[in-house]
Design a protein around this motif. Structure first.
Motif, PDB file in Angstrom:
ATOM      1  N   ASN A   1     -60.020  37.726 -35.454  1.00 41.88           N
ATOM      2  CA  ASN A   1     -60.223  38.306 -34.132  1.00 41.88           C
ATOM      3  C   ASN A   1     -59.944  39.809 -34.169  1.00 41.88           C
ATOM      4  OD1 ASN A   1     -60.731  35.745 -32.840  1.00 41.88           O
ATOM      5  ND2 ASN A   1     -58.532  35.346 -32.988  1.00 41.88           N
ATOM      6  N   SER A   2     -60.403  40.498 -33.136  1.00 35.45           N
ATOM      7  CA  SER A   2     -60.185  41.949 -33.025  1.00 35.45           C
ATOM      8  C   SER A   2     -60.567  42.651 -34.321  1.00 35.45           C
ATOM      9  CB  SER A   2     -58.721  42.233 -32.672  1.00 35.45           C
ATOM     10  OG  SER A   2     -58.367  41.602 -31.469  1.00 35.45           O
ATOM     11  N   LEU A   3     -61.721  42.325 -34.827  1.00 37.57           N
ATOM     12  CA  LEU A   3     -62.143  42.870 -36.119  1.00 37.57           C
ATOM     13  C   LEU A   3     -62.352  44.371 -36.059  1.00 37.57           C
ATOM     14  CD1 LEU A   3     -64.473  39.970 -37.180  1.00 37.57           C
ATOM     15  CD2 LEU A   3     -62.629  40.883 -38.583  1.00 37.57           C
ATOM     16  N   LYS A   4     -62.023  45.017 -37.179  1.00 42.23           N
ATOM     17  CA  LYS A   4     -62.138  46.464 -37.303  1.00 42.23           C
ATOM     18  C   LYS A   4     -63.095  46.800 -38.452  1.00 42.23           C
ATOM     19  CE  LYS A   4     -57.208  46.854 -36.187  1.00 42.23           C
ATOM     20  NZ  LYS A   4     -55.889  47.358 -36.674  1.00 42.23           N
ATOM     21  N   PRO A   5     -63.686  47.978 -38.425  1.00 41.21           N
ATOM     22  CA  PRO A   5     -64.537  48.376 -39.564  1.00 41.21           C
ATOM     23  C   PRO A   5     -63.803  48.289 -40.905  1.00 41.21           C
ATOM     24  CG  PRO A   5     -64.919  49.841 -37.720  1.00 41.21           C
ATOM     25  CD  PRO A   5     -63.781  48.946 -37.319  1.00 41.21           C
ATOM     26  N   ASP A   6     -62.493  48.526 -40.913  1.00 38.38           N
ATOM     27  CA  ASP A   6     -61.722  48.427 -42.158  1.00 38.38           C
ATOM     28  C   ASP A   6     -61.646  47.001 -42.697  1.00 38.38           C
ATOM     29  OD1 ASP A   6     -59.173  51.012 -41.532  1.00 38.38           O
ATOM     30  OD2 ASP A   6     -61.246  51.104 -42.244  1.00 38.38           O
ATOM     31  N   ASP A   7     -62.020  46.016 -41.895  1.00 36.32           N
ATOM     32  CA  ASP A   7     -62.027  44.630 -42.364  1.00 36.32           C
ATOM     33  C   ASP A   7     -63.291  44.311 -43.153  1.00 36.32           C
ATOM     34  OD1 ASP A   7     -60.594  43.758 -39.207  1.00 36.32           O
ATOM     35  OD2 ASP A   7     -59.549  43.886 -41.135  1.00 36.32           O
ATOM     36  N   THR A   8     -64.228  45.237 -43.194  1.00 36.29           N
ATOM     37  CA  THR A   8     -65.469  45.024 -43.932  1.00 36.29           C
ATOM     38  C   THR A   8     -65.177  44.830 -45.409  1.00 36.29           C
ATOM     39  OG1 THR A   8     -66.812  46.297 -42.383  1.00 36.29           O
ATOM     40  CG2 THR A   8     -67.661  46.073 -44.619  1.00 36.29           C
ATOM     41  N   ALA A   9     -65.648  43.713 -45.958  1.00 36.93           N
ATOM     42  CA  ALA A   9     -65.384  43.372 -47.355  1.00 36.93           C
ATOM     43  C   ALA A   9     -66.094  42.069 -47.692  1.00 36.93           C
ATOM     44  CB  ALA A   9     -63.881  43.210 -47.603  1.00 36.93           C
ATOM     45  N   VAL A  10     -66.087  41.735 -48.971  1.00 33.43           N
ATOM     46  CA  VAL A  10     -66.461  40.385 -49.395  1.00 33.43           C
ATOM     47  C   VAL A  10     -65.186  39.551 -49.372  1.00 33.43           C
ATOM     48  CG1 VAL A  10     -67.403  38.934 -51.214  1.00 33.43           C
ATOM     49  CG2 VAL A  10     -68.355  41.230 -50.813  1.00 33.43           C
ATOM     50  N   TYR A  11     -65.238  38.437 -48.693  1.00 38.52           N
ATOM     51  CA  TYR A  11     -64.075  37.575 -48.548  1.00 38.52           C
ATOM     52  C   TYR A  11     -64.221  36.388 -49.506  1.00 38.52           C
ATOM     53  CZ  TYR A  11     -62.337  40.143 -44.554  1.00 38.52           C
ATOM     54  OH  TYR A  11     -61.812  41.132 -43.745  1.00 38.52           O
ATOM     55  N   TYR A  12     -63.164  36.167 -50.291  1.00 41.77           N
ATOM     56  CA  TYR A  12     -63.169  35.110 -51.300  1.00 41.77           C
ATOM     57  C   TYR A  12     -62.139  34.047 -50.957  1.00 41.77           C
ATOM     58  CZ  TYR A  12     -65.751  38.438 -54.212  1.00 41.77           C
ATOM     59  OH  TYR A  12     -66.678  39.316 -54.706  1.00 41.77           O
ATOM     60  N   CYS A  13     -62.553  32.814 -51.087  1.00 48.36           N
ATOM     61  CA  CYS A  13     -61.652  31.686 -50.927  1.00 48.36           C
ATOM     62  C   CYS A  13     -60.981  31.385 -52.273  1.00 48.36           C
ATOM     63  CB  CYS A  13     -62.465  30.475 -50.467  1.00 48.36           C
ATOM     64  SG  CYS A  13     -61.543  28.937 -50.352  1.00 48.36           S
ATOM     65  N   ASN A  14     -59.726  30.991 -52.208  1.00 49.07           N
ATOM     66  CA  ASN A  14     -58.976  30.647 -53.409  1.00 49.07           C
ATOM     67  C   ASN A  14     -58.248  29.329 -53.197  1.00 49.07           C
ATOM     68  OD1 ASN A  14     -55.940  30.850 -54.627  1.00 49.07           O
ATOM     69  ND2 ASN A  14     -57.439  31.644 -56.077  1.00 49.07           N
ATOM     70  N   ALA A  15     -58.183  28.527 -54.252  1.00 57.00           N
ATOM     71  CA  ALA A  15     -57.420  27.284 -54.190  1.00 57.00           C
ATOM     72  C   ALA A  15     -56.623  27.125 -55.475  1.00 57.00           C
ATOM     73  CB  ALA A  15     -58.343  26.093 -53.992  1.00 57.00           C
TER      74      ALA A  15
END
Length: 121
Positions: A83-97
């Motif tokens: 929520n309340s996303l910012k331009p600085d949150d721009t990225a490739v998001y990777y899941c890890n287990a």
């Protein structure tokens, strides 16, 4: 073989919200922890949030109070509500287990293929 499949990325305006999902499948005995990491262009991959099988969570300072991680142990799925996303949150998001494929160690680390999150100003 174990696979992590992410979904839910996309383009959103600043202040908006997105929900990421990551489902683990394959030969899995137990998943000890799941999490989300992100990598912006020209930067190192960084931790966003993690959650243990017991529900304990950990967040990067930059996303605390804005992002919420949760998991469904029965579905081997982890979610990231952003929520309340910012331009600085721009990225490739990777899941890890971090999981075991048998009843004995070691724990193994698996990664998803990544999903792009772009926040426009």
């Amino acid at each position: 073989q174990v696979q992590l499949v992410e979904s839910g990325g996309g383009l959103v305006q600043a202040g908006g919200s997105l929900r990421l999902s990551c489902a683990a499948s394959g030969t899995i005995f137990t998943i000890n922890a799941m999490g989300w990491y992100r990598q912006a262009p020209g930067k190192q991959r960084e931790l966003v949030a993690t959650i243990t099988s017991g529900g304990s969570t950990n967040y990067a300072d930059s996303v605390k109070s804005r992002f919420t991680i949760s998991r469904d142990n029965a579905k081997n799925t982890v979610y990231l509500e952003m929520n309340s996303l910012k331009p600085d949150d721009t990225a490739v998001y990777y899941c890890n287990a971090r999981l075991r494929v048998a009843t004995y160690p070691p724990d193994l680390n698996y990664w998803g293929q990544g999903t792009q999150v772009t926040v426009s100003s």
